[in-house]
Design a protein around this motif. Structure first.
Motif, mmCIF file in Angstrom:
data_model
loop_
_atom_site.group_PDB
_atom_site.id
_atom_site.type_symbol
_atom_site.label_atom_id
_atom_site.label_comp_id
_atom_site.label_asym_id
_atom_site.label_seq_id
_atom_site.Cartn_x
_atom_site.Cartn_y
_atom_site.Cartn_z
ATOM 1 N N VAL A 190 40.673 -39.035 -62.301
ATOM 2 C CA VAL A 190 41.306 -40.214 -62.886
ATOM 3 C C VAL A 190 41.751 -41.097 -61.728
ATOM 4 O O VAL A 190 42.565 -40.685 -60.905
ATOM 5 C CB VAL A 190 42.503 -39.836 -63.781
ATOM 6 N N ILE A 191 41.203 -42.294 -61.674
ATOM 7 C CA ILE A 191 41.352 -43.154 -60.501
ATOM 8 C C ILE A 191 41.960 -44.495 -60.883
ATOM 9 O O ILE A 191 41.563 -45.102 -61.884
ATOM 10 C CB ILE A 191 39.970 -43.399 -59.851
ATOM 11 N N GLU A 192 42.908 -44.960 -60.080
ATOM 12 C CA GLU A 192 43.438 -46.311 -60.256
ATOM 13 C C GLU A 192 42.491 -47.271 -59.541
ATOM 14 O O GLU A 192 42.411 -47.303 -58.316
ATOM 15 C CB GLU A 192 44.849 -46.428 -59.672
ATOM 16 N N SER A 193 41.732 -48.023 -60.328
ATOM 17 C CA SER A 193 40.704 -48.883 -59.746
ATOM 18 C C SER A 193 40.317 -49.978 -60.733
ATOM 19 O O SER A 193 40.400 -49.788 -61.954
ATOM 20 C CB SER A 193 39.463 -48.049 -59.383
ATOM 21 N N ASN A 194 39.894 -51.117 -60.225
ATOM 22 C CA ASN A 194 39.408 -52.218 -61.044
ATOM 23 C C ASN A 194 37.934 -51.978 -61.348
ATOM 24 O O ASN A 194 37.135 -51.755 -60.449
ATOM 25 C CB ASN A 194 39.581 -53.538 -60.289
ATOM 26 N N PHE A 195 37.566 -52.029 -62.629
ATOM 27 C CA PHE A 195 36.178 -51.703 -62.962
ATOM 28 C C PHE A 195 35.163 -52.706 -62.414
ATOM 29 O O PHE A 195 33.970 -52.422 -62.356
ATOM 30 C CB PHE A 195 35.979 -51.472 -64.458
ATOM 31 N N LYS A 196 35.626 -53.872 -61.990
ATOM 32 C CA LYS A 196 34.667 -54.829 -61.418
ATOM 33 C C LYS A 196 34.197 -54.373 -60.030
ATOM 34 O O LYS A 196 33.192 -54.866 -59.521
ATOM 35 C CB LYS A 196 35.269 -56.230 -61.339
ATOM 36 N N ASP A 197 34.934 -53.413 -59.444
ATOM 37 C CA ASP A 197 34.546 -52.852 -58.145
ATOM 38 C C ASP A 197 33.697 -51.601 -58.318
ATOM 39 O O ASP A 197 33.855 -50.620 -57.599
ATOM 40 C CB ASP A 197 35.799 -52.527 -57.319
ATOM 41 N N PHE A 198 32.831 -51.633 -59.308
ATOM 42 C CA PHE A 198 31.968 -50.493 -59.614
ATOM 43 C C PHE A 198 30.961 -50.276 -58.477
ATOM 44 O O PHE A 198 30.450 -51.242 -57.921
ATOM 45 C CB PHE A 198 31.216 -50.774 -60.929
ATOM 46 N N PRO A 199 30.676 -48.994 -58.116
ATOM 47 C CA PRO A 199 31.158 -47.749 -58.718
ATOM 48 C C PRO A 199 32.563 -47.407 -58.242
ATOM 49 O O PRO A 199 32.986 -47.833 -57.171
ATOM 50 C CB PRO A 199 30.147 -46.725 -58.219
ATOM 51 N N PRO A 200 33.293 -46.624 -59.032
ATOM 52 C CA PRO A 200 34.639 -46.241 -58.629
ATOM 53 C C PRO A 200 34.614 -45.341 -57.395
ATOM 54 O O PRO A 200 33.606 -44.659 -57.137
ATOM 55 C CB PRO A 200 35.166 -45.464 -59.852
ATOM 56 N N PRO A 201 35.686 -45.337 -56.621
ATOM 57 C CA PRO A 201 35.735 -44.527 -55.391
ATOM 58 C C PRO A 201 35.910 -43.035 -55.678
ATOM 59 O O PRO A 201 36.944 -42.438 -55.402
ATOM 60 C CB PRO A 201 36.944 -45.105 -54.654
ATOM 61 N N SER A 202 34.881 -42.426 -56.221
ATOM 62 C CA SER A 202 34.919 -41.009 -56.564
ATOM 63 C C SER A 202 34.820 -40.146 -55.313
ATOM 64 O O SER A 202 34.214 -40.534 -54.314
ATOM 65 C CB SER A 202 33.764 -40.686 -57.518
ATOM 66 N N LYS A 203 35.401 -38.959 -55.374
ATOM 67 C CA LYS A 203 35.329 -38.039 -54.230
ATOM 68 C C LYS A 203 33.889 -37.601 -53.980
ATOM 69 O O LYS A 203 33.514 -37.274 -52.859
ATOM 70 C CB LYS A 203 36.227 -36.825 -54.477
ATOM 71 N N ASP A 204 33.084 -37.569 -55.064
ATOM 72 C CA ASP A 204 31.653 -37.302 -54.946
ATOM 73 C C ASP A 204 30.933 -38.593 -55.313
ATOM 74 O O ASP A 204 30.937 -38.996 -56.479
ATOM 75 C CB ASP A 204 31.218 -36.185 -55.897
ATOM 76 N N PRO A 205 30.339 -39.270 -54.338
ATOM 77 C CA PRO A 205 29.693 -40.566 -54.589
ATOM 78 C C PRO A 205 28.738 -40.519 -55.783
ATOM 79 O O PRO A 205 27.997 -39.546 -55.963
ATOM 80 C CB PRO A 205 28.949 -40.846 -53.288
ATOM 81 N N ILE A 206 28.778 -41.550 -56.595
ATOM 82 C CA ILE A 206 27.931 -41.637 -57.785
ATOM 83 C C ILE A 206 26.604 -42.287 -57.403
ATOM 84 O O ILE A 206 26.572 -43.388 -56.855
ATOM 85 C CB ILE A 206 28.641 -42.442 -58.885
ATOM 86 N N ALA A 207 25.527 -41.598 -57.702
ATOM 87 C CA ALA A 207 24.198 -42.077 -57.312
ATOM 88 C C ALA A 207 23.636 -43.042 -58.349
ATOM 89 O O ALA A 207 23.980 -42.992 -59.540
ATOM 90 C CB ALA A 207 23.254 -40.892 -57.152
#
Length: 219
Positions: A128-145
């Protein structure tokens, strides 16, 4: 509610009957809802939320699904998605859920609900991340491919029970959708709930529908 799926006519992927028949089924429920029979309220497509849940369930049938909730809000959609993802209890479960919201209050509410409904082991596959969805992809600990996500969910508008002046906007939403569409895998989908009952929501719904109509034939 707008749901669209990515597929290729030349691929081995078969477009789900749940999605191809959804519009006709939803129209039939509208007719039933005008009758004196109260049972329609229990039908999976008695409202836009029931319809969304019905279609999400048809999409998340694998043990390796990545799902992103771009508007975590008070956590209700996130919990529903988590239960769909982790219901099998398979030992080789590789599914993961990424939830994001721009408001700290929403992040805390979502975390609380998820912890109340999931096991500690299941929570290891949730962010669960505090992030603006316009900055997709979210800064996940495991990068989203790219081309890897089974479902990306948007429930637009303002946070229920909070300041109604803080709302999603058409420019931010369109920016997010354009970026997010590149991450959906073949057979995956994007789900967008719009609320045209307020001024910004009406503009947002119009712009989202206009954008969807411009998508390439792989959608």
């Amino acid at each position: 509610l707008i749901i669209f799926s990515k597929f290729r006519a030349s691929s081995a992927y078969k477009f789900p009957n749940h999605l191809t028949n959804a519009k006709a089924r939803f129209e039939s429920i509208r007719c039933i809802s005008n009758s004196s029979n109260d049972d329609f309220r229990l039908h999976p497509m008695a409202s836009h939320i029931h319809l969304a849940h019905y279609l999400w369930k048809s999409l998340l049938d694998k043990s390796d699904s990545v799902v992103i909730d771009c508007t975590a809000g008070n956590g209700f959609d996130s919990v529903y998605l988590a239960k769909l993802l982790f219901k099998s209890g398979l030992k080789d479960q590789r599914s993961r859920l990424v939830c994001l919201d721009i408001q700290p209050r929403a992040v805390e509410a979502t975390l609380t609900k998820l912890r109340e409904n999931l096991t500690p082991n299941q929570m290891k596959s949730v962010e669960v991340i505090e992030s603006n969805f316009k900055d997709f992809p979210p800064p996940s600990k495991d990068p989203i491919a790219l081309n890897s996500v089974a479902l990306i969910v948007y429930n637009l508008g303002y946070l229920p029970g909070a300041d109604k002046s803080i709302t999603t906007t058409a420019p931010d939403t369109l920016e997010s959708l354009k970026k997010a569409s590149r991450y959906v895998r073949i057979g995956g989908a994007m789900s967008i709930m719009c609320y045209p009952g307020h001024k910004e929501g009406e503009c947002e719904a119009t712009e989202v529908k206009r954008w969807v109509e411009t998508l390439s034939q792989e959608w």
